[in-house]
Design a protein around this motif. Structure first.
Motif, PDB file in Angstrom:
ATOM      1  N   ALA A 190     -29.563  19.757  -0.662  1.00  0.00           N
ATOM      2  CA  ALA A 190     -28.890  20.621  -1.355  1.00  0.00           C
ATOM      3  C   ALA A 190     -28.604  20.253  -2.770  1.00  0.00           C
ATOM      4  CB  ALA A 190     -27.389  20.725  -0.641  1.00  0.00           C
ATOM      5  N   ASN A 191     -28.493  21.229  -3.678  1.00  0.00           N
ATOM      6  CA  ASN A 191     -28.203  21.428  -5.029  1.00  0.00           C
ATOM      7  C   ASN A 191     -27.129  22.188  -5.337  1.00  0.00           C
ATOM      8  OD1 ASN A 191     -29.419  23.879  -5.742  1.00  0.00           O
ATOM      9  ND2 ASN A 191     -31.390  22.897  -5.496  1.00  0.00           N
ATOM     10  N   PRO A 192     -26.672  22.185  -6.435  1.00  0.00           N
ATOM     11  CA  PRO A 192     -25.475  23.121  -6.788  1.00  0.00           C
ATOM     12  C   PRO A 192     -25.741  24.576  -6.801  1.00  0.00           C
ATOM     13  CG  PRO A 192     -25.566  21.354  -8.473  1.00  0.00           C
ATOM     14  CD  PRO A 192     -26.596  20.835  -7.566  1.00  0.00           C
ATOM     15  N   THR A 193     -26.902  24.760  -7.203  1.00  0.00           N
ATOM     16  CA  THR A 193     -27.418  26.266  -7.197  1.00  0.00           C
ATOM     17  C   THR A 193     -27.442  26.782  -6.035  1.00  0.00           C
ATOM     18  OG1 THR A 193     -28.713  26.047  -9.099  1.00  0.00           O
ATOM     19  CG2 THR A 193     -29.186  27.882  -8.071  1.00  0.00           C
ATOM     20  N   TRP A 194     -28.024  25.967  -4.949  1.00  0.00           N
ATOM     21  CA  TRP A 194     -28.294  26.369  -3.454  1.00  0.00           C
ATOM     22  C   TRP A 194     -26.947  26.277  -2.776  1.00  0.00           C
ATOM     23  CZ3 TRP A 194     -27.039  23.910   1.365  1.00  0.00           C
ATOM     24  CH2 TRP A 194     -27.482  24.780   2.238  1.00  0.00           C
ATOM     25  N   SER A 197     -22.089  32.626  -1.419  1.00  0.00           N
ATOM     26  CA  SER A 197     -22.004  33.933  -2.212  1.00  0.00           C
ATOM     27  C   SER A 197     -21.357  33.656  -3.537  1.00  0.00           C
ATOM     28  CB  SER A 197     -21.154  35.096  -1.334  1.00  0.00           C
ATOM     29  OG  SER A 197     -21.768  35.074  -0.089  1.00  0.00           O
ATOM     30  N   ASN A 198     -21.641  32.794  -4.232  1.00  0.00           N
ATOM     31  CA  ASN A 198     -21.112  32.441  -5.708  1.00  0.00           C
ATOM     32  C   ASN A 198     -19.608  32.657  -5.528  1.00  0.00           C
ATOM     33  OD1 ASN A 198     -23.432  31.908  -7.119  1.00  0.00           O
ATOM     34  ND2 ASN A 198     -24.081  34.217  -6.627  1.00  0.00           N
ATOM     35  N   ALA A 199     -18.820  32.355  -4.525  1.00  0.00           N
ATOM     36  CA  ALA A 199     -17.560  32.556  -4.543  1.00  0.00           C
ATOM     37  C   ALA A 199     -17.002  31.262  -5.266  1.00  0.00           C
ATOM     38  CB  ALA A 199     -16.775  32.319  -3.167  1.00  0.00           C
ATOM     39  N   PRO A 200     -15.634  31.759  -6.008  1.00  0.00           N
ATOM     40  CA  PRO A 200     -15.086  30.321  -6.790  1.00  0.00           C
ATOM     41  C   PRO A 200     -14.154  29.530  -5.759  1.00  0.00           C
ATOM     42  CG  PRO A 200     -13.601  32.506  -6.780  1.00  0.00           C
ATOM     43  CD  PRO A 200     -14.961  32.843  -6.232  1.00  0.00           C
ATOM     44  N   ILE A 201     -14.283  28.187  -6.310  1.00  0.00           N
ATOM     45  CA  ILE A 201     -13.572  26.971  -5.383  1.00  0.00           C
ATOM     46  C   ILE A 201     -11.916  27.500  -5.663  1.00  0.00           C
ATOM     47  CG2 ILE A 201     -12.989  24.667  -5.332  1.00  0.00           C
ATOM     48  CD1 ILE A 201     -15.652  24.309  -6.725  1.00  0.00           C
ATOM     49  N   THR A 202     -11.474  27.627  -4.329  1.00  0.00           N
ATOM     50  CA  THR A 202     -10.010  27.953  -4.394  1.00  0.00           C
ATOM     51  C   THR A 202      -9.290  26.856  -3.882  1.00  0.00           C
ATOM     52  OG1 THR A 202     -10.379  28.939  -2.145  1.00  0.00           O
ATOM     53  CG2 THR A 202     -10.459  30.317  -4.243  1.00  0.00           C
ATOM     54  N   GLY A 203      -9.851  25.747  -3.240  1.00  0.00           N
ATOM     55  CA  GLY A 203      -8.934  24.701  -2.859  1.00  0.00           C
ATOM     56  C   GLY A 203      -9.882  23.524  -1.765  1.00  0.00           C
ATOM     57  N   GLU A 255     -12.485  15.917   4.098  1.00  0.00           N
ATOM     58  CA  GLU A 255     -12.118  16.873   2.962  1.00  0.00           C
ATOM     59  C   GLU A 255     -13.406  17.990   2.841  1.00  0.00           C
ATOM     60  OE1 GLU A 255      -8.886  17.922   0.440  1.00  0.00           O
ATOM     61  OE2 GLU A 255      -9.046  16.106   1.809  1.00  0.00           O
ATOM     62  N   TRP A 256     -12.825  19.352   3.114  1.00  0.00           N
ATOM     63  CA  TRP A 256     -13.883  20.491   2.799  1.00  0.00           C
ATOM     64  C   TRP A 256     -13.292  21.266   1.602  1.00  0.00           C
ATOM     65  CZ3 TRP A 256     -17.619  21.969   6.476  1.00  0.00           C
ATOM     66  CH2 TRP A 256     -17.978  21.248   7.591  1.00  0.00           C
ATOM     67  N   GLU A 257     -14.387  21.536   0.914  1.00  0.00           N
ATOM     68  CA  GLU A 257     -13.941  22.513  -0.227  1.00  0.00           C
ATOM     69  C   GLU A 257     -14.172  23.690   0.051  1.00  0.00           C
ATOM     70  OE1 GLU A 257     -16.327  22.111  -4.354  1.00  0.00           O
ATOM     71  OE2 GLU A 257     -17.091  23.578  -3.105  1.00  0.00           O
ATOM     72  N   VAL A 258     -13.022  24.746  -0.120  1.00  0.00           N
ATOM     73  CA  VAL A 258     -12.991  25.943   0.258  1.00  0.00           C
ATOM     74  C   VAL A 258     -13.468  26.924  -0.997  1.00  0.00           C
ATOM     75  CG1 VAL A 258     -11.152  27.492   0.770  1.00  0.00           C
ATOM     76  CG2 VAL A 258     -10.801  25.378   1.458  1.00  0.00           C
ATOM     77  N   ARG A 259     -14.140  27.918  -0.587  1.00  0.00           N
ATOM     78  CA  ARG A 259     -14.599  28.905  -1.516  1.00  0.00           C
ATOM     79  C   ARG A 259     -14.127  30.316  -1.024  1.00  0.00           C
ATOM     80  NH1 ARG A 259     -19.841  26.931  -4.907  1.00  0.00           N
ATOM     81  NH2 ARG A 259     -19.382  24.899  -5.342  1.00  0.00           N
ATOM     82  N   ASP A 260     -13.869  30.977  -1.940  1.00  0.00           N
ATOM     83  CA  ASP A 260     -13.146  32.093  -1.196  1.00  0.00           C
ATOM     84  C   ASP A 260     -13.241  33.452  -2.202  1.00  0.00           C
ATOM     85  OD1 ASP A 260     -11.957  34.075   0.775  1.00  0.00           O
ATOM     86  OD2 ASP A 260     -10.232  32.915   0.876  1.00  0.00           O
ATOM     87  N   LYS A 261     -13.598  34.329  -1.737  1.00  0.00           N
ATOM     88  CA  LYS A 261     -13.659  35.818  -2.560  1.00  0.00           C
ATOM     89  C   LYS A 261     -12.800  36.776  -1.947  1.00  0.00           C
ATOM     90  CE  LYS A 261     -18.006  36.352  -4.645  1.00  0.00           C
ATOM     91  NZ  LYS A 261     -19.319  37.131  -4.613  1.00  0.00           N
ATOM     92  N   PRO A 262     -11.696  37.580  -2.813  1.00  0.00           N
ATOM     93  CA  PRO A 262     -11.037  38.556  -2.044  1.00  0.00           C
ATOM     94  C   PRO A 262     -12.019  39.634  -1.582  1.00  0.00           C
ATOM     95  CG  PRO A 262     -10.293  38.182  -4.581  1.00  0.00           C
ATOM     96  CD  PRO A 262     -11.404  37.388  -4.294  1.00  0.00           C
ATOM     97  N   LYS A 263     -11.619  40.144  -0.155  1.00  0.00           N
ATOM     98  CA  LYS A 263     -12.573  40.992   0.298  1.00  0.00           C
ATOM     99  C   LYS A 263     -14.026  40.516   0.577  1.00  0.00           C
ATOM    100  CE  LYS A 263      -9.822  44.993  -1.298  1.00  0.00           C
ATOM    101  NZ  LYS A 263      -9.839  45.956  -2.212  1.00  0.00           N
ATOM    102  N   GLY A 264     -14.200  39.378   0.758  1.00  0.00           N
ATOM    103  CA  GLY A 264     -15.454  38.955   0.978  1.00  0.00           C
ATOM    104  C   GLY A 264     -15.536  37.563   2.174  1.00  0.00           C
ATOM    105  N   ASP A 265     -16.573  37.179   2.241  1.00  0.00           N
ATOM    106  CA  ASP A 265     -16.879  36.142   3.117  1.00  0.00           C
ATOM    107  C   ASP A 265     -16.060  34.952   2.605  1.00  0.00           C
ATOM    108  OD1 ASP A 265     -18.062  37.623   4.867  1.00  0.00           O
ATOM    109  OD2 ASP A 265     -19.817  36.822   4.726  1.00  0.00           O
TER     110      ASP A 265
END
Length: 195
Positions: free
Chosen positions: A123-127, A133-139, A147-157
């Motif tokens: 894996a690389n950062p782009t993949w 889905s290019n969601a921002p890191i939210t926590g 420790e799992w990184e959370v990425r979340d978009k409003p109204k998205g996966d």
């Protein structure tokens, strides 16, 4: 002397044969319509209703993972999940233009939502961004000692991402966090056991 009485309007008469032919066309058209409706209703009545359960494939994730391990060069995770959960696909994806080969499994949860599990050692950062889905890191989320990184978009996966040694595991879907936590725990158990 001219006749001033009004002349009756011209009334065309249809010959008996022509009238019969005209009525025959109308009767034939009505018979064709009714017979077509009867045929369509019979076909609809004879076909069973389509249900999602009819299309559920029995995917043996462990067997596919064992087969993929030879090509992957690592042990793809095959989480043990309870009744009500099932996999609707499991496959090995060879490296594409991004150079990342990965293990990919789709899970349907007991609450009938979907979570995709993807695992790679290249894996690389782009993949990683693309898979989430290019969601921002939210926590972050602590699950099963990881420790799992959370990425979340409003109204998205939403996505949970784990980097553990050489392995990157990404969970992505529209499920709630309880289902994500459950799959994340099962995935880290499988990862720890090398199964």
């Amino acid at each position: 002397m001219s006749d001033s009485s009004p002349t009756p309007p011209f009334k065309p008469t249809i010959a008996a044969g022509a009238a019969k032919r005209a009525n025959a066309s109308l009767v034939g058209m009505l018979l064709a319509i009714f017979s077509t409706i009867a045929i369509v209703l019979t076909i609809v009545w004879l076909n069973p209703q389509q249900k999602a359960e009819n299309y559920r494939m029995d995917i043996d994730v462990s067997a596919v993972a064992k087969h993929a391990a030879d090509t992957a060069g690592f042990a793809p995770v095959a989480p043990l999940l309870p009744d009500g959960w099932y996999a609707n696909y499991a496959r090995w994806n060879p490296a594409g233009a991004d150079g990342v080969a990965f293990w990919d499994v789709g899970y349907v949860t007991a609450s009938n939502t979907f979570i995709a599990l993807r695992q790679s050692i290249t894996a690389n950062p782009t993949w990683t961004a693309d898979q989430s889905s290019n969601a921002p890191i939210t926590g972050t989320r602590a699950i099963n000692g990881h420790e799992w990184e959370v990425r979340d978009k409003p109204k998205g996966d939403r996505s949970l991402i784990l980097n553990s040694g050489d392995n990157t595991v990404i969970l992505t879907g529209a499920a709630d966090f309880a289902d994500f936590d459950f799959l994340a725990k099962a995935a880290t158990d499988s990862l720890s056991n090398g199964k």
